[in-house]
Design an enzyme around this catalytic site. Structure first.
Site, PDB file in Angstrom:
ATOM      1  N   GLY A  11       1.123  -1.406   0.220  1.00 47.27           N
ATOM      2  CA  GLY A  11       0.043   0.006  -0.098  1.00 47.27           C
ATOM      3  C   GLY A  11       0.882   1.479   0.378  1.00 47.27           C
ATOM      4  O   GLY A  11       0.468   1.883   0.241  1.00 47.27           O
ATOM      5  N   TYR A  14       3.856   3.007  -5.308  1.00 43.88           N
ATOM      6  CA  TYR A  14       3.819   3.679  -6.992  1.00 43.88           C
ATOM      7  C   TYR A  14       2.007   3.345  -7.411  1.00 43.88           C
ATOM      8  O   TYR A  14       1.700   4.018  -7.534  1.00 43.88           O
ATOM      9  CB  TYR A  14       4.492   3.348  -7.974  1.00 43.88           C
ATOM     10  CG  TYR A  14       4.450   4.095  -8.845  1.00 43.88           C
ATOM     11  CD1 TYR A  14       4.761   5.660  -8.890  1.00 43.88           C
ATOM     12  CD2 TYR A  14       4.317   3.816 -10.617  1.00 43.88           C
ATOM     13  CE1 TYR A  14       4.604   6.662 -10.184  1.00 43.88           C
ATOM     14  CE2 TYR A  14       3.676   4.426 -11.745  1.00 43.88           C
ATOM     15  CZ  TYR A  14       3.512   5.497 -11.026  1.00 43.88           C
ATOM     16  OH  TYR A  14       3.528   7.092 -12.658  1.00 43.88           O
ATOM     17  N   LYS A 138       3.847 -14.048 -13.245  1.00 46.55           N
ATOM     18  CA  LYS A 138       3.240 -13.787 -13.206  1.00 46.55           C
ATOM     19  C   LYS A 138       2.101 -14.302 -13.280  1.00 46.55           C
ATOM     20  O   LYS A 138       0.835 -14.898 -12.930  1.00 46.55           O
ATOM     21  CB  LYS A 138       2.616 -12.406 -14.190  1.00 46.55           C
ATOM     22  CG  LYS A 138       2.365 -11.083 -13.662  1.00 46.55           C
ATOM     23  CD  LYS A 138       2.464 -10.192 -14.352  1.00 46.55           C
ATOM     24  CE  LYS A 138       3.436  -8.624 -14.086  1.00 46.55           C
ATOM     25  NZ  LYS A 138       2.829  -7.334 -14.565  1.00 46.55           N
ATOM     26  N   ARG A 142      -0.588 -17.048 -11.060  1.00 43.89           N
ATOM     27  CA  ARG A 142      -1.769 -17.240 -11.780  1.00 43.89           C
ATOM     28  C   ARG A 142      -2.349 -18.647 -11.771  1.00 43.89           C
ATOM     29  O   ARG A 142      -3.078 -19.233 -11.385  1.00 43.89           O
ATOM     30  CB  ARG A 142      -2.013 -16.995 -13.003  1.00 43.89           C
ATOM     31  CG  ARG A 142      -2.381 -14.933 -13.375  1.00 43.89           C
ATOM     32  CD  ARG A 142      -2.589 -15.318 -14.743  1.00 43.89           C
ATOM     33  NE  ARG A 142      -2.670 -14.154 -15.499  1.00 43.89           N
ATOM     34  CZ  ARG A 142      -3.332 -13.343 -16.183  1.00 43.89           C
ATOM     35  NH1 ARG A 142      -3.911 -13.931 -16.887  1.00 43.89           N
ATOM     36  NH2 ARG A 142      -3.249 -12.280 -16.671  1.00 43.89           N
ATOM     37  N   HIS A 270      10.769  -5.274 -23.523  1.00 37.11           N
ATOM     38  CA  HIS A 270       9.238  -4.982 -22.709  1.00 37.11           C
ATOM     39  C   HIS A 270       9.377  -3.676 -23.916  1.00 37.11           C
ATOM     40  O   HIS A 270       7.435  -3.965 -24.855  1.00 37.11           O
ATOM     41  CB  HIS A 270       9.371  -4.656 -21.703  1.00 37.11           C
ATOM     42  CG  HIS A 270       9.246  -5.568 -20.615  1.00 37.11           C
ATOM     43  ND1 HIS A 270       8.501  -5.617 -19.459  1.00 37.11           N
ATOM     44  CD2 HIS A 270       9.328  -7.048 -20.506  1.00 37.11           C
ATOM     45  CE1 HIS A 270       8.934  -6.213 -18.804  1.00 37.11           C
ATOM     46  NE2 HIS A 270       9.066  -7.311 -19.813  1.00 37.11           N
TER      47      HIS A 270
END
Length: 312
Positions: A11, A14, A138, A142, A270
């Protein structure tokens, strides 16, 4: 039905601090994980205390203490994780596996939003090394979520404006050029640029929405789907000046990978997928996805000419 109670993990970061702000503004009872590892980080502590003054509840728990995580999770209905996956800052994506275990053991969570907020990793199996590590990690998270039958929403927020719009998508700077600009290829590939506060607003709107349960929500507001050229033109209109444009070919751009440090190689990879391949808009959203601005037309999202004004 009352609004869900929300726990934000990360929290002070960014994205995380914007999620906390949006959660409070939308009337959710908002909890923030406070980790003992904060130590002497006075800036993070000040952010936490400022949120406490606004009504957030600080919950102490540690990733090295499973029971403390389970106890924290049991206080809420929804968990949103915003741990960083950006290599030049910090990179903690797989730490989320401990959070998944805690959510699984707690057994009460109605929705988990893991730390995604970028490209859809399910569509990036072909990504270049070493940048693909972000997507692979990621997908590992998942897989753990889905194998544990934890209800989820994945947020694909595309290009954060602070990193991609304010600098006209130039690498190694966060400020817009005023004389010369580097154009990727012909500059006609379309990324999606998102104000980070809007990312937080859309994210919070999904958490109690049955339409987004076990789906990926793509943030693709139509007026923010812009070619690189169009973004540059918006800046030129604001400053009343044409920039000198130098184009770099796909081949030459990829050749810049050689000799770079790991974090920079990730970034170049990226950028290649976004600005040459067009990975953010070269697919139709399928039955397992939804588009945020269609779900929530009431959100007056920030357009990029409006966003860029502060840089003038």
């Amino acid at each position: 039905m009352g609004k869900s109670k929300v726990l934000v993990v990360g929290g002070t970061g960014y994205v995380g601090r914007r999620i906390v702000k949006a959660s409070l503004e939308h009337g959710h009872e908002t909890f923030i994980l406070q980790r003992p590892e904060i130590g002497l980080d006075i800036e993070k502590l000040q952010i936490l205390l400022s949120f406490k003054k606004q009504g957030a509840i600080l919950v102490e728990a540690s990733f090295s203490d499973h029971k403390s995580l389970v106890d924290a999770v049991k206080l809420v209905d929804v968990v949103i994780c915003t741990m960083s996956g950006v290599h030049f800052r910090s990179h903690n994506l797989l730490t989320q596996l401990k959070l998944v275990e805690a959510i699984k053991d707690a057994g009460n969570i109605k929705r988990f939003l893991p730390s995604e907020f970028g490209m859809d990793p399910a569509l990036m199996g072909h990504a270049l090394e070493p940048g693909r590590v972000t997507f692979d990690e990621k997908m590992t998270v998942r897989k753990a979520i889905e194998e544990a039958n934890i209800p989820f929403t994945y947020i694909s927020a595309n290009c954060f404006a602070g990193y991609f719009a304010g600098n006209l998508s130039q690498m190694k700077t966060l400020l817009p050029p005023r004389d010369k600009v580097l154009l990727y290829g012909d500059g006609n590939v379309k990324p999606v640029y998102m104000d980070e506060d809007d990312v937080a607003t859309y994210t919070i709107k999904t958490i109690d929405d049955p339409r987004t349960l076990n789906k990926t929500v793509y943030l693709r507001p139509p007026e923010n789907i812009l070619t690189h050229k169009e973004l540059i033109e918006k800046w030129e209109e604001l400053i009343g000046k044409q920039l000198e444009k130098n184009s770099i070919s796909e081949k030459d751009f990829l050749s810049t990978l050689k000799g770079l440090d790991f974090a920079s190689q990730v970034g170049v990879g990226h950028f290649y997928h976004i600005f040459y391949e067009g990975c953010l808009t070269n697919f139709e959203i399928g039955e397992n996805g939804e588009e945020a601005s269609e779900l929530y037309p009431e959100v007056n999202y920030t357009r990029m000419d409006q966003y860029l004004k502060v840089y003038v």
